[in-house]
Design an enzyme around this catalytic site. Structure first.
Site, PDB file in Angstrom:
ATOM      1  N   ASP A 201       0.919  -1.115  -0.199  1.00  0.00           N
ATOM      2  CA  ASP A 201       0.160  -0.136  -0.080  1.00  0.00           C
ATOM      3  C   ASP A 201       0.815   1.250   0.049  1.00  0.00           C
ATOM      4  OD1 ASP A 201      -2.340   1.675   0.360  1.00  0.00           O
ATOM      5  OD2 ASP A 201      -3.386  -0.092   0.934  1.00  0.00           O
ATOM      6  N   HIS A 278      -3.067   3.017  -4.650  1.00  0.00           N
ATOM      7  CA  HIS A 278      -2.366   2.680  -3.462  1.00  0.00           C
ATOM      8  C   HIS A 278      -0.916   2.073  -3.670  1.00  0.00           C
ATOM      9  CE1 HIS A 278      -5.657   3.309  -0.576  1.00  0.00           C
ATOM     10  NE2 HIS A 278      -6.580   2.754  -1.585  1.00  0.00           N
ATOM     11  N   GLU A 342      -9.957   2.531  -5.116  1.00  0.00           N
ATOM     12  CA  GLU A 342      -9.653   3.970  -5.044  1.00  0.00           C
ATOM     13  C   GLU A 342      -8.455   4.635  -5.777  1.00  0.00           C
ATOM     14  OE1 GLU A 342     -11.106   4.240  -0.420  1.00  0.00           O
ATOM     15  OE2 GLU A 342      -8.978   3.485  -0.715  1.00  0.00           O
TER      16      GLU A 342
END
Ligand code: TNX
Length: 543
Positions: A201, A278, A342
């Site tokens: 991440d 990410h 995202e």
């Protein structure tokens, strides 16, 4: 088996007489198994399990099950159980029953011994987990018991859902191999069969990749960590940081060790390598992976980041495919998770490489750059015998019919997937995000997101709104442990327990859930948590 209370036939005093030297622990008078078994038939009498009870392994591949029984022996009697070749008095017999499905088992306790019949070793392993909950919790721990009493009964059991998962985010905070193993022990007790390991991440890259050593040399360490509430982008002097550099990663050897430890518990490990969002820890390690080539630091704060992989450049795909090739080798399970959540498109819109890719592929929307990337990675993984899983954002635009969707923004993504014939796993934030607070009030640790008490977890219906035909595409459910504000293993257990026991009733016992009865049964499970030394939230019992 609603509210069955067993009365032990013999008074405790008599037990001490029977036992000779050493403790004999009587059955505690209550039958309470979580997840709720499919059927329980109670019989007269009881069986005394002792260190002299031999195990008969009459089933190929069941050695791990025998070793799980050995651990019961260690916890109770201070030593593993013996092996015997043929059923003898007082034995625990493991045998295959082809009439039973793969994860199903039939557990029969009689005064003469314990018979475990199962469709596969996994089923027999679940029978042992049930057995652990039939034994008096107080018998576990000191290893000084001579005999432990189990009520006579027959349990025939199998799960309602085939995918029962827990995700650990090891990127925001790192958990050691030893801690991951202790987590796997907890999952095994709850008959969880999938461990989803979030390994990369923005805030840290946690898996050794031989071809790209900077990922762990550089990308696994951030210089500091946001420890106060995330203000959502405005990081000024009011933010609280822990200024200690923070890092950690798993070597490939350690990954193999964890995968083997999980397999011993019939748990499949799904690695997650985030793409295309990410990605800051990767871009910080190799700046050419981003659209601008700028040098970044490993991220020190939470939430969504604009700095994502550049899907315009071929070198990006060369990189991620080389990474996935090593990952596919390390994890024998069928799935590789590529994240996909995202992913802002801010940088793509200003990137000549991305624009060129749009043109050459005939793409008309920016999101199609992600669809293109996902489909390309899926082909790559399929060629290595793996299936792709992604978060529900991979459905935006279009997705191949063979990708599996993990629905986290509610269940809508999973419903949409099922309607179009994609398999889905339900893990909505509203019911499955164990990083959310489970209680309010003073002393409650800082947490991310909303409020998720255990009764809400229990109320989750992953198939609501689906026709029976569509339900076939819902593989199961998963709890997610995101760790922005979970920095240590004690806290991790606190967030997980007892909520996991509530979620697993949805996964295993969907058609027989009963909140009041669960509350009664979880009271006994709590005593087993105590005996095992697990940390858990006590709010459920404080009500
Ligand atoms: C959203 S769920 C994320 C994670 C965060 C989490 C916090 C998902 C696919 N992405 O990056 O850690 O919310 O609850």
């Amino acid at each position: 088996m609603r509210h069955i209370v067993l009365r032990t036939a013999l008074a405790c005093a008599a037990w001490w007489g029977l036992a000779g030297c050493g403790r004999t622990v009587p059955a505690d008078g209550e039958l309470a198994v979580i997840p709720q078994p499919a059927s329980v038939g109670l019989a007269e009498g009881s069986f005394l399990l002792s260190a002299r009870s031999p195990i008969v392994v009459g089933m190929e591949g069941a050695e791990p099950v025998a070793r799980a029984l050995d651990q019961v022996g260690e916890a109770l009697f201070g030593r593993p159980l013996r092996r015997a070749d043929s059923p003898a008095a007082g034995a625990v017999v493991l045998r295959r029953d082809t009439a039973l499905a793969g994860e199903a088992y039939a557990l029969t306790v009689s005064p003469e011994g314990i018979d475990i019949a199962a469709g596969s070793p996994a089923g027999a392993f679940y029978a042992v987990q049930t057995l652990r909950q039939l034994l008096p919790p107080e018998a576990f721990g000191a290893g000084d018991v001579r005999r432990a009493e189990i009520p006579c009964l027959t349990i025939v059991d199998e799960p309602c859902m085939r995918y029962r998962g827990v995700m650990l985010d090891a990127a925001r905070h790192f958990f050691t191999v030893d801690e991951v193993k202790r987590l796997l022990d907890i999952l095994a007790l709850h008959k969880i069969n999938t461990f989803h390991w979030h390994l990369t991440d923005d805030q840290g890259w946690r898996i050794e990749i031989r071809k790209y050593p900077r990922l762990t040399e550089f990308g696994s360490v951030r210089t500091r960590t946001l420890i106060g509430r995330d203000p959502g982008g405005e990081y000024d002097e009011t933010c609280r940081f822990d200024e200690t550099p923070y890092g950690g990663f798993y070597t490939q050897q350690e990954i193999r060790d964890v995968v083997a430890y999980a397999a011993e518990r019939f748990i499949t490990v799904i690695p997650e390598i985030e793409f295309p969002g990410h990605a800051v820890s990767a871009l910080a390690s190799y700046p050419w992976l981003g659209c601008t080539g700028e040098q970044y630091e490993v991220r020190q704060t939470w939430d969504i980041d604009d700095r994502v992989y550049c899907p315009g450049k071929e070198t990006t795909f060369e990189f991620i495919e080389n990474v996935l090739a090593e990952v596919a080798e390390l994890f024998p399970g069928p799935y590789v998770h590529i994240g996909g959540d995202e992913c802002p498109m801010t940088y793509w819109k200003g990137c000549p490489h991305c624009r060129a890719r749009m043109r050459s592929e005939g793409l008309t929307h920016w999101r199609q750059l992600q669809n293109y990337s996902t489909a390309r990675l899926e082909r790559f993984l399929n060629a290595r015998g793996k299936q792709l899983i992604g978060w529900d954002e991979i459905l935006e635009g279009e997705v191949t019919p063979t990708a599996t969707i993990m629905s986290w923004r509610g269940t809508e993504g999973g419903i949409r997937a099922a309607r179009q014939g994609n398999y889905a796993i339900m893990s909505p934030g509203t019911y499955c995000y164990f990083d959310h607070a489970q209680a309010v009030g003073e002393g409650e640790p800082l947490s991310w997101g909303g409020y998720l008490p255990v009764d809400k977890v229990y109320a989750f219906d992953p198939c609501a709104g689906l026709t029976p035909g569509e339900r076939r595409f819902i593989l199961g459910v998963q709890a997610n442990l995101w760790t922005e504000y979970i920095a240590d293993f004690d806290h991790l257990q606190y967030m997980l327990l007892p909520r996991l026991s509530a979620l697993v009733e949805t996964a295993w016992s969907l058609d027989r859930k009963d909140w009041e009865d669960y509350r009664r049964r979880v009271d006994r499970l709590r005593r087993l948590y105590d005996a095992c030394g697990y940390n858990y939230a006590r709010h459920l019992w404080a009500e």
